[in-house]
Design a protein around this motif. Structure first.
Motif, PDB file in Angstrom:
ATOM      1  N   VAL A 126       0.829  -1.203   0.000  1.00 56.90           N
ATOM      2  CA  VAL A 126       0.000   0.000   0.000  1.00 56.90           C
ATOM      3  C   VAL A 126       0.870   1.262   0.000  1.00 56.90           C
ATOM      4  CG1 VAL A 126      -1.588   1.370   1.421  1.00 56.90           C
ATOM      5  CG2 VAL A 126      -2.040  -1.064   1.027  1.00 56.90           C
ATOM      6  N   VAL A 127       1.908   1.252   0.820  1.00 61.09           N
ATOM      7  CA  VAL A 127       2.787   2.421   0.916  1.00 61.09           C
ATOM      8  C   VAL A 127       3.594   2.602  -0.367  1.00 61.09           C
ATOM      9  CG1 VAL A 127       4.781   3.376   2.135  1.00 61.09           C
ATOM     10  CG2 VAL A 127       2.901   2.347   3.426  1.00 61.09           C
ATOM     11  N   ARG A 128       4.133   1.513  -0.889  1.00 64.70           N
ATOM     12  CA  ARG A 128       4.971   1.602  -2.094  1.00 64.70           C
ATOM     13  C   ARG A 128       4.193   2.121  -3.297  1.00 64.70           C
ATOM     14  NH1 ARG A 128       9.883  -1.275  -2.410  1.00 64.70           N
ATOM     15  NH2 ARG A 128      10.393  -2.432  -0.490  1.00 64.70           N
ATOM     16  N   PHE A 129       2.942   1.692  -3.424  1.00 60.43           N
ATOM     17  CA  PHE A 129       2.183   1.998  -4.636  1.00 60.43           C
ATOM     18  C   PHE A 129       1.035   2.972  -4.402  1.00 60.43           C
ATOM     19  CE2 PHE A 129       4.120  -2.187  -5.315  1.00 60.43           C
ATOM     20  CZ  PHE A 129       4.783  -1.963  -6.513  1.00 60.43           C
ATOM     21  N   ASP A 130       0.901   3.463  -3.178  1.00 61.44           N
ATOM     22  CA  ASP A 130      -0.139   4.449  -2.852  1.00 61.44           C
ATOM     23  C   ASP A 130      -1.527   3.927  -3.231  1.00 61.44           C
ATOM     24  OD1 ASP A 130      -1.087   6.835  -1.832  1.00 61.44           O
ATOM     25  OD2 ASP A 130      -0.896   7.915  -3.733  1.00 61.44           O
ATOM     26  N   ILE A 131      -1.836   2.743  -2.744  1.00 62.20           N
ATOM     27  CA  ILE A 131      -3.124   2.114  -3.017  1.00 62.20           C
ATOM     28  C   ILE A 131      -4.165   2.697  -2.064  1.00 62.20           C
ATOM     29  CG2 ILE A 131      -4.393  -0.077  -2.922  1.00 62.20           C
ATOM     30  CD1 ILE A 131      -1.788  -1.461  -3.743  1.00 62.20           C
ATOM     31  N   PRO A 132      -5.311   3.116  -2.559  1.00 59.58           N
ATOM     32  CA  PRO A 132      -6.351   3.703  -1.685  1.00 59.58           C
ATOM     33  C   PRO A 132      -6.813   2.694  -0.631  1.00 59.58           C
ATOM     34  CG  PRO A 132      -6.853   4.115  -4.000  1.00 59.58           C
ATOM     35  CD  PRO A 132      -5.727   3.134  -3.986  1.00 59.58           C
ATOM     36  N   THR A 133      -6.741   3.074   0.629  1.00 57.33           N
ATOM     37  CA  THR A 133      -7.077   2.133   1.699  1.00 57.33           C
ATOM     38  C   THR A 133      -8.574   1.884   1.817  1.00 57.33           C
ATOM     39  OG1 THR A 133      -7.047   3.944   3.310  1.00 57.33           O
ATOM     40  CG2 THR A 133      -5.007   2.698   3.015  1.00 57.33           C
ATOM     41  N   HIS A 134      -9.404   2.813   1.308  1.00 52.82           N
ATOM     42  CA  HIS A 134     -10.852   2.598   1.413  1.00 52.82           C
ATOM     43  C   HIS A 134     -11.297   1.381   0.607  1.00 52.82           C
ATOM     44  CE1 HIS A 134     -11.963   3.939  -2.672  1.00 52.82           C
ATOM     45  NE2 HIS A 134     -10.998   4.830  -2.543  1.00 52.82           N
ATOM     46  N   THR A 135     -10.480   0.953  -0.349  1.00 49.24           N
ATOM     47  CA  THR A 135     -10.852  -0.229  -1.136  1.00 49.24           C
ATOM     48  C   THR A 135     -10.892  -1.483  -0.267  1.00 49.24           C
ATOM     49  OG1 THR A 135      -8.528  -0.540  -1.802  1.00 49.24           O
ATOM     50  CG2 THR A 135      -9.959   0.715  -3.298  1.00 49.24           C
ATOM     51  N   PHE A 136     -10.081  -1.526   0.784  1.00 49.62           N
ATOM     52  CA  PHE A 136     -10.104  -2.683   1.678  1.00 49.62           C
ATOM     53  C   PHE A 136     -11.394  -2.712   2.495  1.00 49.62           C
ATOM     54  CE2 PHE A 136      -5.611  -1.987   0.788  1.00 49.62           C
ATOM     55  CZ  PHE A 136      -5.162  -3.268   0.520  1.00 49.62           C
ATOM     56  N   ASP A 137     -11.883  -1.545   2.866  1.00 50.43           N
ATOM     57  CA  ASP A 137     -13.155  -1.486   3.599  1.00 50.43           C
ATOM     58  C   ASP A 137     -14.295  -2.016   2.727  1.00 50.43           C
ATOM     59  OD1 ASP A 137     -11.910  -0.329   5.819  1.00 50.43           O
ATOM     60  OD2 ASP A 137     -12.167   1.691   5.013  1.00 50.43           O
ATOM     61  N   ALA A 138     -14.297  -1.628   1.442  1.00 49.67           N
ATOM     62  CA  ALA A 138     -15.336  -2.117   0.529  1.00 49.67           C
ATOM     63  C   ALA A 138     -15.241  -3.629   0.357  1.00 49.67           C
ATOM     64  CB  ALA A 138     -15.205  -1.420  -0.821  1.00 49.67           C
ATOM     65  N   PHE A 139     -14.015  -4.138   0.280  1.00 47.82           N
ATOM     66  CA  PHE A 139     -13.824  -5.584   0.152  1.00 47.82           C
ATOM     67  C   PHE A 139     -14.379  -6.321   1.367  1.00 47.82           C
ATOM     68  CE2 PHE A 139     -11.080  -9.201   1.342  1.00 47.82           C
ATOM     69  CZ  PHE A 139     -11.401 -10.083   0.313  1.00 47.82           C
ATOM     70  N   LEU A 140     -14.048  -5.847   2.552  1.00 52.36           N
ATOM     71  CA  LEU A 140     -14.512  -6.522   3.763  1.00 52.36           C
ATOM     72  C   LEU A 140     -16.025  -6.429   3.915  1.00 52.36           C
ATOM     73  CD1 LEU A 140     -11.614  -5.447   6.134  1.00 52.36           C
ATOM     74  CD2 LEU A 140     -12.115  -7.770   5.367  1.00 52.36           C
TER      75      LEU A 140
END
Length: 330
Positions: A126-140
């Motif tokens: 996530v840090v290396r590629f600046d992946i939006p963290t809200h996507t994990f909330d949607a997945f869960l």
């Protein structure tokens, strides 16, 4: 100073262990993803493994047999995973241990034993590629939709729109997570829409292949209104499953949904071609291999109640080679 050095070294070791464990999970359970990831540079490849490894651990909790543990226990495990994920992605400044992992229940599932290291790899990705963290909330959220007893629980979907509420978190956001990992610096709406559509295409292909397996778990992911248009209701599905027979009505319904699925791949193709060269080859290979599952279903005369179709390793290799060469796979 020495304590900081030791802590940093331990963290680095945990990240490396997480990537190794995520690689093993991807190779064992996600053969198409693993094969396609090998076409990426090492740092991107490891990112794919981390994302898949995390998703696999959660999915294994969701898909446990209904008798062990009870649904309430599965929901609690997902809560713990979410708490641990948030603690890793948003760590406390005083370096406190990851919440939810320091007091693991004795009966925690096997996948949970690897969670701490895989979460470390996820955070690194996530840090290396600046992946939006809200996507994990949607997945869960979508994973909770599979667990009885949660407020989000759904095991039937009447329309494509209702199903999209589930597949947004279970599949579309995976495509969105992949965009920065694949080297797209400033994704426009077309690329983002295409990535989400491709994720949902993969998911619908799984649903079409796994109708019988999902029904055994008391889940129907194919829209019931679409099935009804072809004279197929839940009783019809269950009779087919009990007799290991795919009726003519169900075969026609599946043919219709395969056409819908193929249109998703068609609409996603322009976004694949917009990717950087090496990433484009990897995703084109994955799409070609997944798309061919539809062909395998058709070659089996749409018989999904008596068998689970697979694409052979030799055929996957051929499809990947064709995709790498630049040939459009559909």
């Amino acid at each position: 100073m020495r304590e900081n050095v030791l802590r940093d070294a331990a963290a680095t070791d945990t990240v490396r262990l997480g990537y190794r464990r995520a690689r093993a999970l991807t190779a064992e359970h996600g053969r198409t993803y693993f094969a396609a990831s090998c076409l990426l540079p090492p740092r991107q490849r490891r990112g794919v493994w981390a994302l898949y490894g995390f998703a696999r651990i959660v999915d294994d909790v969701v898909d446990l047999p209904s008798a062990a543990p009870a649904p309430r226990g599965r929901a609690a495990q997902i809560d713990r995973i979410e708490e641990a994920l948030h603690a890793v992605l948003h760590p406390a400044p005083d370096g406190r241990p990851v919440a939810g992992l320091d007091h693991r229940p004795e009966d925690a599932e096997q996948g949970d034993a690897h969670l701490e290291s895989i979460l470390a790899a996820v955070r690194d990705t996530v840090v290396r590629f600046d992946i939006p963290t809200h996507t994990f909330d949607a997945f869960l959220r979508s994973m909770r939709m599979d667990v009885p007893g949660t407020t989000e629980f759904r095991d039937r979907y009447r329309t494509w729109a209702e199903l999209a509420e589930y597949t947004y978190g279970s599949a579309a956001v995976i495509g969105l997570q992949m965009i920065p990992l694949l080297g797209v610096r400033a994704a426009g709406d077309d690329v983002a829409d295409g990535a989400a559509t491709l994720g949902e295409a993969f998911q619908l292909t799984n649903f079409l292949r796994d109708v019988a397996e999902d029904l055994d778990r008391d889940r129907i992911y194919l829209p019931t209104d679409e099935l009804a248009a072809f004279g197929v209701d839940e009783d019809h599905l269950r009779r087919c499953r009990a007799e290991h027979v795919t009726s003519p009505h169900l075969r026609r319904a599946l043919a219709h949904m395969i056409a819908v699925n193929r249109d998703q791949y068609r609409r996603a193709w322009p976004s694949i071609t917009a990717l950087p060269n090496r990433s484009r080859r990897s995703i084109a290979a994955a799409a070609a291999m997944y798309h061919d599952i539809l062909g395998e279903i058709e070659r089996a005369d749409n018989d999904v109640m008596d068998r689970r179709v697979v694409v052979s390793g030799r055929r996957r290799a051929m499809l990947a080679a064709q995709a790498i060469s630049g040939r459009r796979p559909w």
